[in-house]
Design an enzyme around this catalytic site. Structure first.
Site, PDB file in Angstrom:
ATOM      1  N   ASN A 193       0.349   9.921  -8.370  1.00  0.00           N
ATOM      2  CA  ASN A 193       0.766  10.252  -7.004  1.00  0.00           C
ATOM      3  C   ASN A 193       1.871   9.319  -6.507  1.00  0.00           C
ATOM      4  O   ASN A 193       2.675   9.698  -5.649  1.00  0.00           O
ATOM      5  CB  ASN A 193      -0.418  10.144  -6.041  1.00  0.00           C
ATOM      6  N   GLY A 253     -10.363   6.636  -1.561  1.00  0.00           N
ATOM      7  CA  GLY A 253     -10.501   7.226  -2.884  1.00  0.00           C
ATOM      8  C   GLY A 253     -10.899   8.685  -2.764  1.00  0.00           C
ATOM      9  O   GLY A 253     -11.857   9.034  -2.072  1.00  0.00           O
ATOM     10  N   GLY A 254     -10.129   9.552  -3.433  1.00  0.00           N
ATOM     11  CA  GLY A 254     -10.356  10.986  -3.311  1.00  0.00           C
ATOM     12  C   GLY A 254     -11.713  11.436  -3.846  1.00  0.00           C
ATOM     13  O   GLY A 254     -12.409  12.236  -3.218  1.00  0.00           O
ATOM     14  N   ALA A 261      -7.651  18.843  -9.958  1.00  0.00           N
ATOM     15  CA  ALA A 261      -6.868  19.935  -9.371  1.00  0.00           C
ATOM     16  C   ALA A 261      -6.162  19.463  -8.104  1.00  0.00           C
ATOM     17  O   ALA A 261      -4.988  19.789  -7.867  1.00  0.00           O
ATOM     18  CB  ALA A 261      -7.786  21.113  -9.056  1.00  0.00           C
ATOM     19  N   GLU A 286     -14.391   9.610  -4.259  1.00  0.00           N
ATOM     20  CA  GLU A 286     -15.410   9.019  -3.380  1.00  0.00           C
ATOM     21  C   GLU A 286     -15.495   9.796  -2.068  1.00  0.00           C
ATOM     22  O   GLU A 286     -16.559   9.987  -1.495  1.00  0.00           O
ATOM     23  CB  GLU A 286     -15.064   7.553  -3.105  1.00  0.00           C
ATOM     24  N   ASP A 338      -0.309   5.086   0.655  1.00  0.00           N
ATOM     25  CA  ASP A 338      -0.669   6.129   1.632  1.00  0.00           C
ATOM     26  C   ASP A 338      -0.730   5.572   3.041  1.00  0.00           C
ATOM     27  O   ASP A 338      -1.476   4.626   3.313  1.00  0.00           O
ATOM     28  CB  ASP A 338      -2.007   6.765   1.251  1.00  0.00           C
ATOM     29  N   THR A 346      -2.745   0.276  -4.366  1.00  0.00           N
ATOM     30  CA  THR A 346      -3.170   1.498  -3.679  1.00  0.00           C
ATOM     31  C   THR A 346      -4.465   2.042  -4.259  1.00  0.00           C
ATOM     32  O   THR A 346      -4.786   1.824  -5.431  1.00  0.00           O
ATOM     33  CB  THR A 346      -2.081   2.584  -3.783  1.00  0.00           C
ATOM     34  N   THR A 347      -5.152   2.782  -3.425  1.00  0.00           N
ATOM     35  CA  THR A 347      -6.369   3.455  -3.854  1.00  0.00           C
ATOM     36  C   THR A 347      -6.051   4.782  -4.536  1.00  0.00           C
ATOM     37  O   THR A 347      -6.879   5.317  -5.263  1.00  0.00           O
ATOM     38  CB  THR A 347      -7.236   3.713  -2.598  1.00  0.00           C
ATOM     39  N   THR A 348      -4.865   5.294  -4.296  1.00  0.00           N
ATOM     40  CA  THR A 348      -4.574   6.636  -4.794  1.00  0.00           C
ATOM     41  C   THR A 348      -4.338   6.644  -6.302  1.00  0.00           C
ATOM     42  O   THR A 348      -4.125   5.608  -6.935  1.00  0.00           O
ATOM     43  CB  THR A 348      -3.381   7.257  -4.032  1.00  0.00           C
ATOM     44  N   ASP A 377       0.874  -1.167   0.000  1.00  0.00           N
ATOM     45  CA  ASP A 377       0.000   0.000   0.000  1.00  0.00           C
ATOM     46  C   ASP A 377       0.919   1.228   0.000  1.00  0.00           C
ATOM     47  O   ASP A 377       2.105   1.116   0.341  1.00  0.00           O
ATOM     48  CB  ASP A 377      -0.871  -0.019   1.274  1.00  0.00           C
TER      49      ASP A 377
HETATM   50  C1  XBP Z   1      -5.604   5.927   0.171  1.00  0.00           C
HETATM   51  C2  XBP Z   1      -6.760   6.739  -0.116  1.00  0.00           C
HETATM   52  C3  XBP Z   1      -6.671   7.767  -1.133  1.00  0.00           C
HETATM   53  C4  XBP Z   1      -5.864   8.968  -0.780  1.00  0.00           C
HETATM   54  C5  XBP Z   1      -6.107  10.038  -1.795  1.00  0.00           C
HETATM   55  O1  XBP Z   1      -6.058   4.725   0.802  1.00  0.00           O
HETATM   56  O2  XBP Z   1      -7.808   6.566   0.438  1.00  0.00           O
HETATM   57  O3  XBP Z   1      -7.963   8.225  -1.405  1.00  0.00           O
HETATM   58  O4  XBP Z   1      -6.272   9.455   0.490  1.00  0.00           O
HETATM   59  O5  XBP Z   1      -5.813   9.622  -3.075  1.00  0.00           O
HETATM   60  P1  XBP Z   1      -5.123   3.435   0.852  1.00  0.00           P
HETATM   61  P2  XBP Z   1      -6.655  10.083  -4.349  1.00  0.00           P
HETATM   62  O6  XBP Z   1      -3.844   3.819   1.518  1.00  0.00           O
HETATM   63  O7  XBP Z   1      -5.909   2.461   1.708  1.00  0.00           O
HETATM   64  O8  XBP Z   1      -4.932   2.930  -0.555  1.00  0.00           O
HETATM   65  O9  XBP Z   1      -7.180  11.456  -4.069  1.00  0.00           O
HETATM   66  O10 XBP Z   1      -5.662  10.061  -5.485  1.00  0.00           O
HETATM   67  O11 XBP Z   1      -7.773   9.083  -4.527  1.00  0.00           O
HETATM   68 MG    MG Z   2      -3.023   3.145   3.370  1.00  0.00          MG
END
Ligand code: XBP
Ligand code: MG
Length: 253
Positions: free
Chosen positions: A133, A57-58, A89, A60, A16, A127-129, A14
């Site tokens: 990033n 997810g940002g 943005a 979401e 973040d 990762t969800t991001t 993962d």
């Molecule tokens: C990471 C997230 C992401 C980031 C933001 O979760 O939830 O939404 O906070 O990224 P994890 P985006 O570590 O469980 O994968 O804005 O690019 O979605």
């Molecule tokens: Mg995480």
């Protein structure tokens, strides 16, 4: 290790919270900068952001915020487009910040990645991001070739159902061509752990500021950080050994 123990072949990380503490001083200010730029008076303080992190997810997360805190916007017919533009943005602000080197990796991460490469372990990201990033965070810390270290990068919208659904880990396993029994996952959150466990992966959890105190039942190990963790530790945890980290290493390495 018994003759039937699985052989560790890959590590799936993962990003973040696990590789770096990105949320409070990385993603959060990037969301706020995007809101300001769009002329919105929305501001996510540290406490509110902690609550909003329940939604991964940002895009979401923004939708969840609107539904909960700005219901007058929830009726907009083109809400999805507005959120997509805000999120675009936000990603620009986040990548600028991360690429400046402002977000350090957590203790032990860089060393463990180097040791895993030396041990010929395959590396992947789940990762969800947003994909860009990941590079923005890792390249300043580890060098220009870093992204080539990771054979598979599962990120963002490659699967529609984000964590805690297991889909992103299943997607990564499929692209690695490996069974879950040959891999270890690294997570920092309950949502992330649910996702990795749902895919059948033994998982090492290093909680971060926002996730300390969550339920990590089922983890192979729960540690303050990856400082002091060795490849033999990882092999042992995959085989179900209790998580005891030797203390002879400085915790930052
Ligand atoms: C990471 C997230 C992401 C980031 C933001 O979760 O939830 O939404 O906070 O990224 P994890 P985006 O570590 O469980 O994968 O804005 O690019 O979605
Ligand atoms: Mg995480």
């Amino acid at each position: 290790m018994s003759a039937n123990s699985p052989l560790l072949q890959a590590l799936i990380f993962d990003v973040d919270g696990t590789l770096a503490d990105t949320e409070r001083d990385g993603h959060r200010p990037a969301f706020n900068a995007a809101f300001r730029e769009a002329g919105l008076d929305w501001h996510w303080n540290e406490a509110l952001y902690g609550e909003l992190l329940a939604v991964t997810g940002g895009k979401e997360r923004i939708l969840h915020f609107v539904a909960r805190h700005r219901p007058e916007f929830a009726q907009l017919p083109d809400l999805a487009e507005h959120i997509a533009a805000l999120h675009k943005a936000k990603t620009r602000h986040y990548t600028q910040l991360a690429a400046s080197g402002a977000i350090p990796l957590r203790p032990g991460v860089a060393r463990l990645l180097h040791e895993a490469r030396s041990a010929s372990l395959r590396l992947a990201v789940a990762t969800t991001t947003t994909p860009e990033n990941v590079a923005a965070l890792l390249v300043p810390a580890l060098g220009p070739d870093t992204m080539a270290w990771f054979e598979v990068i599962g990120a963002g919208d490659v699967v529609p159902a984000k964590k805690p659904a297991p889909d992103i880990y299943l997607w990564v396993l499929e692209h690695l061509g490996l069974p879950a029994a040959a891999c270890l996952a690294f997570e920092d959150s309950e949502n992330g752990l649910k996702s990795s466990l749902g895919a059948g992966l033994a998982t090492v959890v290093t909680p971060c500021d926002y996730t300390r105190g969550q339920d990590f039942s089922g983890a192979a190990a729960v540690l303050d950080s990856l400082g002091g963790v060795t490849i033999p530790n990882l092999r042992a945890w995959l085989s179900g050994a209790p998580a005891v980290v030797p203390q002879r290493f400085p915790s930052v390495l």
